[in-house]
Design a protein around this motif. Structure first.
Motif, mmCIF file in Angstrom:
data_model
loop_
_atom_site.group_PDB
_atom_site.id
_atom_site.type_symbol
_atom_site.label_atom_id
_atom_site.label_comp_id
_atom_site.label_asym_id
_atom_site.label_seq_id
_atom_site.Cartn_x
_atom_site.Cartn_y
_atom_site.Cartn_z
ATOM 1 N N LYS A 152 0.832 -1.204 0.000
ATOM 2 C CA LYS A 152 0.000 0.000 0.000
ATOM 3 C C LYS A 152 0.864 1.250 0.000
ATOM 4 C CE LYS A 152 -4.188 -1.801 2.133
ATOM 5 N NZ LYS A 152 -5.095 -1.720 3.268
ATOM 6 N N THR A 153 1.946 1.238 0.782
ATOM 7 C CA THR A 153 2.837 2.390 0.837
ATOM 8 C C THR A 153 3.463 2.646 -0.522
ATOM 9 O OG1 THR A 153 3.324 1.937 3.160
ATOM 10 C CG2 THR A 153 4.877 3.343 1.985
ATOM 11 N N GLU A 154 3.942 1.580 -1.163
ATOM 12 C CA GLU A 154 4.560 1.733 -2.478
ATOM 13 C C GLU A 154 3.543 2.191 -3.518
ATOM 14 O OE1 GLU A 154 6.430 -2.046 -3.106
ATOM 15 O OE2 GLU A 154 7.944 -1.654 -1.569
ATOM 16 N N ASP A 155 2.301 1.688 -3.447
ATOM 17 C CA ASP A 155 1.247 2.132 -4.364
ATOM 18 C C ASP A 155 0.946 3.609 -4.170
ATOM 19 O OD1 ASP A 155 1.032 -0.377 -5.466
ATOM 20 O OD2 ASP A 155 -0.791 -0.924 -4.370
ATOM 21 N N ALA A 156 0.896 4.060 -2.914
ATOM 22 C CA ALA A 156 0.609 5.470 -2.633
ATOM 23 C C ALA A 156 1.716 6.363 -3.167
ATOM 24 C CB ALA A 156 0.433 5.676 -1.132
ATOM 25 N N ILE A 157 2.955 5.947 -2.983
ATOM 26 C CA ILE A 157 4.088 6.730 -3.495
ATOM 27 C C ILE A 157 4.032 6.783 -5.018
ATOM 28 C CG2 ILE A 157 6.602 6.737 -3.762
ATOM 29 C CD1 ILE A 157 6.714 5.622 -0.858
ATOM 30 N N ARG A 158 3.778 5.650 -5.639
ATOM 31 C CA ARG A 158 3.698 5.589 -7.100
ATOM 32 C C ARG A 158 2.561 6.474 -7.607
ATOM 33 N NH1 ARG A 158 2.907 0.491 -7.596
ATOM 34 N NH2 ARG A 158 5.016 -0.002 -6.999
ATOM 35 N N SER A 159 1.404 6.442 -6.940
ATOM 36 C CA SER A 159 0.270 7.269 -7.333
ATOM 37 C C SER A 159 0.616 8.746 -7.226
ATOM 38 C CB SER A 159 -0.954 6.972 -6.464
ATOM 39 O OG SER A 159 -1.413 5.669 -6.694
ATOM 40 N N PHE A 160 1.284 9.139 -6.140
ATOM 41 C CA PHE A 160 1.668 10.531 -5.970
ATOM 42 C C PHE A 160 2.657 10.948 -7.050
ATOM 43 C CE2 PHE A 160 4.515 13.817 -4.398
ATOM 44 C CZ PHE A 160 3.605 14.817 -4.130
ATOM 45 N N GLU A 161 3.641 10.100 -7.325
ATOM 46 C CA GLU A 161 4.629 10.424 -8.363
ATOM 47 C C GLU A 161 3.961 10.556 -9.724
ATOM 48 O OE1 GLU A 161 7.488 7.307 -7.796
ATOM 49 O OE2 GLU A 161 8.615 8.455 -6.307
#
Length: 88
Positions: free
Chosen positions: A45-54
């Motif tokens: 979830k953390t990696e998905d959130a970072i990817r979404s923000f980027e």
């Protein structure tokens, strides 16, 4: 709970079950005003959130037209003049 010589603690089963902590799970102790909080880390979830923000940041990059204003001019326009600076 008692801390071992290696700095380890045993998380009670009730807490592990409630938080879904299983062998191999990652947890963090987060400092708080009253002590520390145990937080289960969900890397996916953390990696998905970072990817979404980027992805979002990449899409909006360059879309703000400041009309030739510098960053300082824009910040003053946005926030108003700073009264904590010496007006010399």
């Amino acid at each position: 709970m008692r801390v071992t010589e290696k700095g380890q603690v045993t998380i009670p089963k009730e807490i592990r079950d409630r938080l879904g902590i299983v062998p191999g799970s990652e947890v963090e102790f987060v400092p708080s005003r009253d002590g520390a909080l145990l937080v289960r880390v969900d890397r996916a979830k953390t990696e998905d959130a970072i990817r979404s923000f980027e992805d979002w940041a990449e899409r909006v990059c360059g879309t703000l037209d400041l009309g030739g204003m510098t960053t300082d001019e824009y910040m003053e326009w946005l926030r108003g003049p700073r009264d904590d600076l010496d007006p010399r």
